[in-house]
Design a protein around this motif. Structure first.
Motif, short mmCIF file in Angstrom:
data_model
loop_
_atom_site.label_atom_id
_atom_site.label_comp_id
_atom_site.label_asym_id
_atom_site.label_seq_id
_atom_site.Cartn_x
_atom_site.Cartn_y
_atom_site.Cartn_z
N PRO A 61 -14.35 -0.63 10.46
CA PRO A 61 -13.74 0.60 9.32
C PRO A 61 -12.41 1.63 9.60
O PRO A 61 -12.03 2.41 10.70
CB PRO A 61 -14.77 1.41 9.20
N THR A 62 -11.62 1.39 8.79
CA THR A 62 -9.84 2.19 9.38
C THR A 62 -10.06 2.85 7.55
O THR A 62 -9.69 2.48 6.72
CB THR A 62 -9.07 1.02 9.26
N ALA A 63 -10.33 4.12 7.63
CA ALA A 63 -10.69 5.37 6.12
C ALA A 63 -11.08 4.35 5.34
O ALA A 63 -12.13 3.99 5.45
CB ALA A 63 -8.90 5.42 6.02
N HIS A 64 -10.23 4.04 4.34
CA HIS A 64 -10.67 3.47 2.85
C HIS A 64 -10.23 1.61 3.23
O HIS A 64 -10.71 1.33 1.51
CB HIS A 64 -10.95 4.11 1.55
N TYR A 65 -9.33 1.58 3.93
CA TYR A 65 -8.91 0.62 3.73
C TYR A 65 -9.44 -0.71 3.72
O TYR A 65 -8.68 -1.90 3.57
CB TYR A 65 -7.79 0.89 4.74
#
Length: 325
Positions: A61-65
């Motif tokens: 998971p990377t922020a919302h990217y």
């Protein structure tokens, strides 16, 4: 046979590593855009001869990217996993990787999926996704307001020109009005969706859980398919971290802090309130203190107990009833 594809997600780029037969790797780099993602899906279909149902994709998971990618992969029939970033980091260290590089990170994710059972990702319902976005915006406005408040304090101390002070105060007034507006929007959004509204009422039946902490717990519990209260505690990072190896055995257990610090901050305030007003949490806290637990350790355990109670009332769809009068 199940194949494993680790995908390192960046703001502008996706780096994929597909572990092939007998440990062989195949790599693919595309832009993190709708067109780039379509190219990635077509590449995966060619590699697997159209059998996307045999694939597990592991995304950090990377922020919302990562969200659009995860949801589109699920729609294509791919099993998706989004392990905790701290768990990924520890797994990489176990493989002997200390530096970070896109190809290496994608390989680590693929190997993680190959070597252990990971929970499947389930896309959140649209109303839950909207709630999360509203809460994120509220958090951003609150942070901006805190920064402006700090600037005002500095300006007053430094005897800044009145025009500067007035400008900061105007900005603070706007941010405060926006904060109130967002809170109204969040409450109205929850009220429009009966499952969210009902569960918020259940959460707020718990003494110590305020409107702010109930919104956060509502978003977390509805966003992930948790089966047990321990999973929720682990997700927000309030479960104990125990040392059971070598000289580390001498270290006392501590809170893992693997989840969101913002959520834990709200749970901390909720636990402080619950120790005063919730008979079950108060008795639990006092019992730990009588056994010699430090105040902060006992307070951390109270936070964990509150999380368990939150999960329990939603799972059983029953308002909270104190077990101790």
């Amino acid at each position: 046979m199940e194949f494993h594809c680790g995908i390192d997600v960046g703001k502008h780029k996706l780096q994929a590593c597909l572990i092939w037969i007998k440990g062989k790797r195949r790599n693919k780099s595309v832009a993190n855009t709708p067109a780039g993602r379509r190219t990635l899906y077509q590449w995966l279909e060619r590699q697997l001869q159209g059998r996307l149902d045999t694939l597990q994709a592991i995304l950090e998971p990377t922020a919302h990217y990562h969200e659009a990618l995860a949801e589109e992969l699920v729609e294509l029939g791919v099993r998706v996993a989004t392990p905790n970033p701290k768990q990924v980091k520890k797994f990489a260290e176990g493989l002997g990787f200390e530096s970070k590089a896109d190809r290496q990170d994608a390989f680590v994710l693929a190997r993680m999926g190959e070597s252990r059972e990971l929970a499947a990702y389930t896309p959140p319902a649209p109303e839950v996704k909207a709630l999360r976005a509203l809460l994120a915006r509220l958090e951003a406005v609150e942070k901006d307001a805190q920064r402006e408040s700090n600037r005002l304090e500095h300006a007053l101390t430094a005897q800044a020109p009145q025009d500067v002070i007035d400008s900061i105060r105007n900005s603070l007034a706007f941010l405060e009005a926006e904060r109130r507006r967002l809170e109204r929007m969040i409450d109205e959004h929850i009220d429009r969706h009966p499952p969210l509204k009902g569960d918020r009422e259940l959460l707020e039946s718990i003494r110590g859980i305020s409107a702010k902490s109930s919104r956060e717990m509502l978003s977390i519990i509805h966003r992930h398919p948790f089966d047990r209260a321990k999973q929720v505690a682990s997700y927000v990072g309030v479960h104990p971290k125990v040392f059971e190896s070598g000289t580390s055995k001498e270290l006392p257990p501590c809170m893992s802090k693997m989840g969101s610090g913002r959520v834990r901050a709200k749970l901390y305030m909720a636990a402080v309130s619950a120790i005063q007003h919730n008979p079950d949490v108060r008795a639990f806290y006092q019992r730990l203190r009588s056994r010699g637990k430090a105040k902060m350790a006992a307070l951390g355990a109270a936070m964990r107990k509150l999380v368990h109670i939150c999960f329990g009332v939603i799972k059983n769809q029953t308002p909270y009833t104190p077990q101790i009068a």
